[in-house]
Design a protein around this motif. Structure first.
Motif, PDB file in Angstrom:
ATOM      1  N   UNK A  11       0.817  -1.216   0.000  1.00 48.68           N
ATOM      2  CA  UNK A  11       0.000   0.000   0.000  1.00 48.68           C
ATOM      3  C   UNK A  11       0.846   1.259   0.000  1.00 48.68           C
ATOM      4  N   UNK A  12       2.009   1.181   0.676  1.00 51.14           N
ATOM      5  CA  UNK A  12       2.892   2.351   0.784  1.00 51.14           C
ATOM      6  C   UNK A  12       4.321   1.858   0.940  1.00 51.14           C
ATOM      7  N   UNK A  13       5.104   2.042  -0.067  1.00 53.05           N
ATOM      8  CA  UNK A  13       6.484   1.543  -0.058  1.00 53.05           C
ATOM      9  C   UNK A  13       7.365   2.297   0.939  1.00 53.05           C
ATOM     10  N   UNK A  14       6.858   3.409   1.509  1.00 52.37           N
ATOM     11  CA  UNK A  14       7.612   4.193   2.487  1.00 52.37           C
ATOM     12  C   UNK A  14       7.041   4.027   3.893  1.00 52.37           C
ATOM     13  N   UNK A  15       6.473   2.882   4.183  1.00 51.13           N
ATOM     14  CA  UNK A  15       5.926   2.615   5.526  1.00 51.13           C
ATOM     15  C   UNK A  15       7.076   2.176   6.441  1.00 51.13           C
ATOM     16  N   UNK A  16       7.551   3.079   7.279  1.00 53.20           N
ATOM     17  CA  UNK A  16       8.732   2.820   8.111  1.00 53.20           C
ATOM     18  C   UNK A  16       8.485   1.695   9.109  1.00 53.20           C
TER      19      UNK A  16
ATOM     20  N   UNK B 130       6.627  -0.876   8.882  1.00 53.96           N
ATOM     21  CA  UNK B 130       6.643  -2.189   8.229  1.00 53.96           C
ATOM     22  C   UNK B 130       8.071  -2.699   8.108  1.00 53.96           C
ATOM     23  N   UNK B 131       8.997  -1.814   7.731  1.00 58.75           N
ATOM     24  CA  UNK B 131      10.403  -2.209   7.668  1.00 58.75           C
ATOM     25  C   UNK B 131      10.940  -2.570   9.064  1.00 58.75           C
TER      26      UNK B 131
ATOM     27  N   UNK C  65      15.272   5.751   6.061  1.00 51.50           N
ATOM     28  CA  UNK C  65      14.998   6.628   4.916  1.00 51.50           C
ATOM     29  C   UNK C  65      13.531   7.048   4.900  1.00 51.50           C
ATOM     30  N   UNK C  66      12.637   6.068   5.097  1.00 49.53           N
ATOM     31  CA  UNK C  66      11.201   6.382   5.111  1.00 49.53           C
ATOM     32  C   UNK C  66      10.831   7.187   6.341  1.00 49.53           C
TER      33      UNK C  66
END
Length: 494
Positions: free
Chosen positions: A165-170, A172-173, A196-197
């Motif tokens: 849904x959001x490749x910049x979800x911090x 989740x990482x 980075x996110x």
């Protein structure tokens, strides 16, 4: 009464032998169960049942007075405050689930973390990484559910859904770094993506945090994520041997967010500086955080003791010291050790390798066995590196207990030792670890009683087997004392 007389007159030595053997066997079973219950739970089962169920039935009133505070915020007892008795803290140096805890499980087949400990971590993650505005971003909504999942695979799956849904979800990482990565190198890669996110989202939150209370909550959440990621990246660098880089990252983090001292980042810094053998820098950190107004920890107290021991340990000899007396520096080192042992009396047994270590839990209890395990796990190597430090500790640590003969009632430099630590540590530490108990508890009355009853019954059984006629006479004599009315008839029939 004649019926009783006839019955007693017909009893044979075999009956008395069977009676005593059965009594010995049953009392032995009760003794074994009482001993097992005491070793596992620290209480007598019979006493516990009596207090919980029988006392209310007979009208007893249980007077429970509040126990003393669990940790000290200073050496001055006149400034006592009503603090929570057994507050559980996040372990500043907690390991990585996927890269460390899970690897231990794969090798040994044992679970190093308890359900209680993991549940506390889930609550921490929900408090740190979620806020009321998560509904505005679908990826954050997915992650909000992910932190509540009990199944690790379900959490990892939810993290990948959030990234779709959001490749910049911090966050989740962060979850993937903690739980999916099987090596520290992989975890560091995920955390770099999270950094980075996280920095991008943090800058956006800073620009609009004053618009509404919801935006302020979002900024707090994004700040928590950024601090967490930077700290874990520093820990990755420390574990991968890039210690100077880790120290710089920790110093920068403490300078950038000075108000987050409650996260105890300075304990990570202390451990890294000790690995560098930068003892002057360690002393500088202690000068700031080993303050009378700040909460203590095993890391603070034992590191202060280690530095003082370092000055004298190489030349210290108990035989020489007993002849000439202690020098000023040696007295300071011994007093520092006594102070550290009073704060957490469980640590020396792990440092001296009198007890085996297990992986530290994700949460610790100040002054408890869980804190001792966590401290010794990371700091034992630093004590071994300084020649004579463990010898000085071995010679002096038990002297602490002469100054505090009643540790649960009155302390010397700290508040009385909290009585709740054993129960909380049993929840935090795995079942295969033998929890250290302080002060050592005396065996309950019913263990002594059942042991004595078992031994006495076994002795009677042996005597009845060897001397049946004499034991019958003895038994009838006892019956004569217990039932004097019927005894003459029993004796006459005998």
């Amino acid at each position: 009464m004649p019926t009783v007389t006839v019955f007693l007159s017909t009893l044979t030595p075999k009956f008395y032998f069977a009676l005593t053997v059965t009594s010995s066997f049953i009392s032995g079973l009760i003794f074994v169960f009482e001993w097992w219950h005491f070793r596992k739970y620290g209480t007598s089962f019979i006493e516990q049942v009596s207090v919980s169920h029988l006392r209310p039935l007979i009208g007893g009133v249980e007077n429970s007075s509040p126990a003393p505070a669990a940790f000290s915020v200073g050496e001055n007892e006149t400034n006592r405050q009503n603090m929570p008795e057994c507050k559980v803290w996040r372990n500043p140096l907690n390991l990585f689930r996927g890269a460390e805890y899970s690897r231990y499980t794969w090798v040994t087949g044992k679970e190093p973390l308890t359900y209680y400990d993991m549940n506390l971590s889930a609550q921490d993650h929900q408090n740190f990484f979620t806020c009321d505005t998560d509904a505005l971003r679908p990826s954050d909504t997915v992650m909000q559910k992910a932190w509540r999942e009990r199944n690790p695979q379900a959490r990892i799956k939810a993290a990948y859904q959030a990234l779709e849904l959001n490749n910049d979800c911090a966050t989740a990482y962060v979850l993937l770094a903690e739980e999916e990565a099987t090596t520290i190198v992989d975890a560091e890669k995920y955390f770099k993506q999270a950094l980075k996110a996280g920095e991008m989202i943090y800058r956006k939150s800073q620009n609009c945090h004053s618009q509404s209370p919801q935006h302020e909550a979002q900024l707090r959440r994004d700040t928590n994520v950024l601090v967490y990621v930077k700290r874990r990246l520093a820990m990755c660098a420390r574990k991968l041997g890039r210690i100077r880089e880790a120290v710089k990252m920790m110093r920068d983090l403490m300078k950038e967010f000075p108000l987050l001292s409650m996260l105890n980042i300075h304990e990570n810094l202390l451990e890294a500086l000790l690995e560098l053998q930068a003892y002057a820098d360690v002393q500088a950190v202690l000068a700031k955080y080993d303050d009378i107004s700040l909460p203590k920890s095993a890391a603070i107290c034992y590191t202060a003791a280690l530095l003082k021991a370092r000055a004298v340990s190489e030349r210290f000899s108990p035989e020489t010291a007993s002849k000439r007396g202690l020098s000023t520096a040696e007295i300071n080192a011994v007093e520092a050790i006594h102070r550290a042992v009073e704060f957490n009396p469980h640590v020396p047994k792990y440092l001296l390798e009198m007890k085996s270590l297990v992986l530290p839990p994700e949460h610790i209890l100040k002054r408890g066995d869980s804190e001792a395990v966590a401290y010794a796990f990371f700091h034992l190597q630093h004590w071994k590196r300084i020649e004579g430090a463990l010898n000085l500790l071995h010679c002096t640590w038990e002297g602490t207990f002469r100054m505090i003969p009643y540790p649960l009632e009155k302390g010397h430099l700290f508040y009385p030792y909290p009585s709740c630590t054993e129960t909380a540590d049993r929840e935090l530490l795995p079942t295969f670890h033998e929890v250290s108990v302080y002060p050592q508890k005396e065996l309950p009355f019913f263990i002594h009683f059942t042991a004595g009853l078992c031994s006495f019954s076994a002795m009677l059984a042996l005597l009845t087997h060897q001397f049946p006629e004499l034991m019958v006479i003895f038994a009838k004599a006892v019956l004569r004392v217990l039932w004097p009315v019927s005894a003459p008839s029993v004796l006459a029939s005998g």
